[in-house]
Motif scaffolding. Structure first.
Motif, mmCIF file in Angstrom:
data_model
loop_
_atom_site.group_PDB
_atom_site.id
_atom_site.type_symbol
_atom_site.label_atom_id
_atom_site.label_comp_id
_atom_site.label_asym_id
_atom_site.label_seq_id
_atom_site.Cartn_x
_atom_site.Cartn_y
_atom_site.Cartn_z
ATOM 1 N N ASP A 1 0.830 -1.209 0.000
ATOM 2 C CA ASP A 1 0.000 0.000 0.000
ATOM 3 C C ASP A 1 0.862 1.255 0.000
ATOM 4 N N ILE A 2 2.016 1.175 0.692
ATOM 5 C CA ILE A 2 2.941 2.297 0.759
ATOM 6 C C ILE A 2 4.316 1.814 0.317
ATOM 7 N N ALA A 3 4.904 2.511 -0.643
ATOM 8 C CA ALA A 3 6.236 2.166 -1.154
ATOM 9 C C ALA A 3 7.164 3.348 -0.918
ATOM 10 N N MET A 4 8.424 3.039 -0.618
ATOM 11 C CA MET A 4 9.379 4.091 -0.315
ATOM 12 C C MET A 4 10.284 4.367 -1.516
ATOM 13 N N CYS A 5 10.639 5.633 -1.687
ATOM 14 C CA CYS A 5 11.620 5.993 -2.704
ATOM 15 C C CYS A 5 12.994 5.420 -2.335
ATOM 16 N N PHE A 6 13.786 5.138 -3.340
ATOM 17 C CA PHE A 6 15.156 4.674 -3.128
ATOM 18 C C PHE A 6 16.005 5.877 -2.723
ATOM 19 N N ASP A 7 16.766 5.732 -1.628
ATOM 20 C CA ASP A 7 17.523 6.862 -1.096
ATOM 21 C C ASP A 7 18.921 6.419 -0.706
ATOM 22 N N VAL B 1 22.272 13.862 0.037
ATOM 23 C CA VAL B 1 21.003 14.574 -0.128
ATOM 24 C C VAL B 1 20.715 14.824 -1.602
ATOM 25 N N GLU B 2 21.714 15.313 -2.333
ATOM 26 C CA GLU B 2 21.507 15.606 -3.752
ATOM 27 C C GLU B 2 21.182 14.338 -4.527
ATOM 28 N N ARG B 3 21.874 13.240 -4.185
ATOM 29 C CA ARG B 3 21.600 11.973 -4.858
ATOM 30 C C ARG B 3 20.201 11.458 -4.491
ATOM 31 N N THR B 4 19.841 11.583 -3.221
ATOM 32 C CA THR B 4 18.518 11.148 -2.765
ATOM 33 C C THR B 4 17.413 11.909 -3.489
ATOM 34 N N LEU B 5 17.608 13.205 -3.697
ATOM 35 C CA LEU B 5 16.602 14.005 -4.398
ATOM 36 C C LEU B 5 16.503 13.608 -5.869
ATOM 37 N N ARG B 6 17.643 13.377 -6.514
ATOM 38 C CA ARG B 6 17.605 12.933 -7.913
ATOM 39 C C ARG B 6 16.913 11.579 -8.015
ATOM 40 N N TRP B 7 17.245 10.694 -7.096
ATOM 41 C CA TRP B 7 16.622 9.373 -7.123
ATOM 42 C C TRP B 7 15.119 9.451 -6.825
ATOM 43 N N ALA C 1 0.743 4.256 -2.550
ATOM 44 C CA ALA C 1 1.270 5.580 -2.203
ATOM 45 C C ALA C 1 2.783 5.508 -2.110
ATOM 46 N N GLN C 2 3.454 6.434 -2.750
ATOM 47 C CA GLN C 2 4.913 6.474 -2.735
ATOM 48 C C GLN C 2 5.361 7.620 -1.824
ATOM 49 N N PHE C 3 6.223 7.312 -0.847
ATOM 50 C CA PHE C 3 6.707 8.308 0.102
ATOM 51 C C PHE C 3 8.134 8.717 -0.252
ATOM 52 N N GLY C 4 8.418 10.011 -0.144
ATOM 53 C CA GLY C 4 9.780 10.500 -0.255
ATOM 54 C C GLY C 4 10.495 10.380 1.079
#
Length: 375
Positions: A140-146, A162-168, A182-185
């Motif tokens: 139901d909830i998936a996380m962004c790759f960070d 941080v910069e890489r996490t934002l690009r990803w 739902a995808q969470f940042g």
């Protein structure tokens, strides 16, 4: 399909009670999520978790990617069908596991090349692949790759992450296709408040359905964690759920709730259960200690879980020393119950306008508890 509803808020702190609507049910928040790393919460059955009051569980993308594989789980109807759990499921992206395997992984702009801990096979996990795997898992909830960095770290290392996490995160969002997920940042930034604020601001502009705080509970002090949360929370949208990843110490849960966190997860309750340690309101208790050999009182006299209602400290100590599986099951049962109910109690206190009292009473007892031992 996904909606966060604010039900009540404590006027003295950031503590809030809400609901997060998902396809598999409404999650009352704040909430503690037991961790089912490999599509199972260790030593617990789904029915037992429901008896405890678990509303949502977490599973691990990295481990399920390697075994049994997302395609097999998809054929079984996703994680819900595969493990017979009809309530919400959250999957992490595998970013933390890659971080913890730093000795056999290599971070690149495209993704992370890592070596399987099972058979040595090398893989490249990209934001797109992490997203696709979670879509197949059907959470139901998936996380962004960070990218999570090890503490202590330099400002340059934290800023790069941080910069890489934002690009990803942008790549994950572009790759995500499931409307029923739902995808969470995830906010990174180590212990640098300004980097975390900038990361949160940029993720908020991407308009995710929810936001997680990653990279804490990885070696920093409790005071440093609380300072980071104090500085960060004003930068996270008020009408979206906030998730503090990998945090399960009872005091951290209460203090996180006081700062406006809605969701928590941790392997601690079952891991502690496997080492003979239980949580009580008066501190942690190590049932292996000789002092409990002839103690015929409940594990925790104030707890109404199955283990505490039916068995004594002396009996559980005997089981543990004899290597019986039931010992681990009972201790895990109690610990998961304790954290789930601790957070549920905080929610009820927020709704009833007495969270400040609930927080003060718990922290006073727990931090000065009679059972605080070297465990």
């Amino acid at each position: 399909m996904f909606e966060y509803r604010l039900i009540a808020q404590d006027p003295e702190t950031g503590a809030r009670a809400g609901e997060f609507v998902t396809p598999h049910g409404v999650i009352p928040t704040p909430v503690f999520m037991p961790v089912g790393t490999q599509a199972t919460v260790k030593a617990m059955s789904p029915d037992e978790l429901k008896q405890i009051g678990a509303e949502i569980i977490l599973s691990n993308t990295y481990h399920l990617f390697l075994r049994p594989g997302p395609d097999l789980i998809a054929k079984a109807g996703g994680l819900h069908g595969f493990m017979n759990w009809d309530r919400p499921v959250l999957t992490d992206s595998g970013g933390f596991q890659v971080f913890s395997l730093a000795g056999i992984s290599k971070v690149m702009d495209d993704g992370v090349e890592f070596q399987s801990h099972l058979d040595g096979t090398r893989y490249l996990m990209t934001p797109e692949l992490a997203t696709q795997v979670q879509e197949k898992l059907g959470s139901d909830i998936a996380m962004c790759f960070d990218q999570c960095v090890k503490l202590p770290c330099s400002r340059e290392q934290a800023q790069d992450a941080v910069e890489r996490t934002l690009r990803w995160a942008a790549r994950c969002k572009a790759a995500h296709t499931r409307a029923d997920q739902a995808q969470f940042g995830i906010v990174q930034g180590a212990l640098f408040d300004d980097l975390r604020a900038a990361c949160a601001d940029e993720l908020a502009r991407m308009d995710f359905p929810g936001y997680a705080v990653g990279g804490l509970s990885v070696g920093e002090s409790h005071a440093e964690m609380y300072r980071c949360l104090d500085a960060l929370m004003p930068h996270l949208p008020e009408r979206k759920p906030r998730y503090l990843m990998g945090v399960g110490h009872p005091a951290n849960l209460i203090e996180g709730i006081a700062r406006g966190v809605d969701m928590f997860d941790c392997v601690l309750p079952t891991r502690n259960g496997r080492t003979g340690t239980v949580f009580t309101r008066d501190g942690r208790m190590n049932v292996k200690n000789r002092r409990y050999a002839e103690d015929f009182s409940p594990i925790d006299a104030e707890c109404d879980c199955y283990a505490c209602r039916n068995f004594t400290r002396a009996y559980v100590r005997h089981l543990y020393r004899a290597g019986e599986i039931l010992a681990v099951r009972l201790l895990s049962w109690h610990n998961v119950h304790f954290l789930v109910q601790l957070v549920a109690g905080a929610r009820q206190a927020i709704v009833e306008g007495r969270f400040g009292e609930y927080r003060r009473e718990f922290m006073t007892r727990y931090e000065g508890g009679a059972y605080l031992e070297k465990v």
